[in-house]
Design a protein around this motif. Structure first.
Motif, mmCIF file in Angstrom:
data_model
loop_
_atom_site.group_PDB
_atom_site.id
_atom_site.type_symbol
_atom_site.label_atom_id
_atom_site.label_comp_id
_atom_site.label_asym_id
_atom_site.label_seq_id
_atom_site.Cartn_x
_atom_site.Cartn_y
_atom_site.Cartn_z
ATOM 1 N N GLN A 40 0.810 -1.217 0.000
ATOM 2 C CA GLN A 40 0.000 0.000 0.000
ATOM 3 C C GLN A 40 0.844 1.267 0.000
ATOM 4 N N VAL A 41 2.020 1.228 0.637
ATOM 5 C CA VAL A 41 2.800 2.457 0.806
ATOM 6 C C VAL A 41 3.862 2.664 -0.263
ATOM 7 N N THR A 42 4.156 1.646 -1.052
ATOM 8 C CA THR A 42 5.146 1.839 -2.113
ATOM 9 C C THR A 42 4.461 2.399 -3.354
ATOM 10 N N PRO A 43 5.162 3.249 -4.094
ATOM 11 C CA PRO A 43 4.530 3.865 -5.261
ATOM 12 C C PRO A 43 4.315 2.905 -6.436
ATOM 13 N N VAL A 94 7.181 -1.502 11.954
ATOM 14 C CA VAL A 94 7.262 -0.039 11.840
ATOM 15 C C VAL A 94 8.644 0.379 11.344
ATOM 16 N N ALA A 95 9.699 -0.250 11.872
ATOM 17 C CA ALA A 95 11.063 0.092 11.461
ATOM 18 C C ALA A 95 11.293 -0.230 9.987
ATOM 19 N N GLN A 96 10.821 -1.391 9.532
ATOM 20 C CA GLN A 96 11.032 -1.776 8.137
ATOM 21 C C GLN A 96 10.245 -0.882 7.178
ATOM 22 N N PHE A 101 10.452 4.331 3.465
ATOM 23 C CA PHE A 101 10.268 5.758 3.188
ATOM 24 C C PHE A 101 11.621 6.463 3.076
ATOM 25 N N ILE A 102 12.551 6.094 3.941
ATOM 26 C CA ILE A 102 13.894 6.679 3.889
ATOM 27 C C ILE A 102 14.585 6.285 2.583
ATOM 28 N N ALA A 103 14.433 5.026 2.192
ATOM 29 C CA ALA A 103 15.032 4.562 0.926
ATOM 30 C C ALA A 103 14.474 5.351 -0.255
ATOM 31 N N ALA A 126 16.536 -4.542 -2.768
ATOM 32 C CA ALA A 126 16.532 -5.773 -1.982
ATOM 33 C C ALA A 126 17.658 -5.763 -0.954
ATOM 34 N N GLY A 127 18.847 -5.356 -1.383
ATOM 35 C CA GLY A 127 19.983 -5.311 -0.465
ATOM 36 C C GLY A 127 19.768 -4.344 0.685
ATOM 37 N N THR A 128 19.189 -3.192 0.376
ATOM 38 C CA THR A 128 18.898 -2.204 1.417
ATOM 39 C C THR A 128 17.885 -2.755 2.415
ATOM 40 N N ALA A 129 16.838 -3.393 1.921
ATOM 41 C CA ALA A 129 15.804 -3.950 2.808
ATOM 42 C C ALA A 129 16.376 -5.044 3.696
ATOM 43 N N ILE A 130 17.235 -5.880 3.138
ATOM 44 C CA ILE A 130 17.844 -6.953 3.935
ATOM 45 C C ILE A 130 18.803 -6.371 4.962
#
Length: 142
Positions: A40-43, A94-96, A101-103, A126-130
């Motif tokens: 829902q929150v990703t564009p 919440v952190a993820q 949003f920061i990414a 993917a690397g940033t999320a991991i």
């Protein structure tokens, strides 16, 4: 053999199995909630992109799910009760999501690149999320 089987069955109590089931269901519920909120929150419209064969969108989503799962597994691991696990899982969620949003601020063209099936962007996402998931998990202390 019957005595051995009865001995093994006697060692298995229902309490650990119940705890396992409760934690598994709680974990799956939080994972599902994460995916729903994330989508829902990703564009980008990841599901539609994936259905059309966009591998970059699939890798980006897989990285987000993996990153959250790392944090979620730690939330369950460090908790002494189901309610504590749920609290840590909520914090991880919440952190993820916040990290997404920061990414988006750091990489403003990230999602448009994913829409165009840009694999380099998918690897960064993917690397940033991991990485965030690993840091998130490491920060959890009971």
């Amino acid at each position: 053999q019957t005595a051995t089987m009865q001995g093994l069955l006697a060692m298995i109590t229902i309490d650990p199995l119940l705890a396992f089931g409760q934690h598994l269901l709680t974990g799956l519920a939080f994972l599902t909630l994460f995916v729903v909120i994330f989508l829902q929150v990703t564009p980008s419209k990841e599901i539609a992109l994936i259905r059309s064969g966009n591998g970059a969108a699939a890798l980006g989503l897989a990285g987000a799910v993996t990153g959250f799962s790392i944090a979620l597994s730690r939330a369950i691991e460090v908790s002494s009760s189901l309610s504590e696990a749920a609290i840590w899982a909520g914090i991880a969620l919440v952190a993820q999501i916040g990290a997404q949003f920061i990414a988006q601020l750091i990489y403003p063209k990230l999602y448009s690149a994913l829409d165009e099936n840009n694999w380099a962007a998918a690897i960064v996402k993917a690397g940033t999320a991991i990485a965030i998931g690993l840091i998130n998990a490491a920060c959890m202390t009971p």
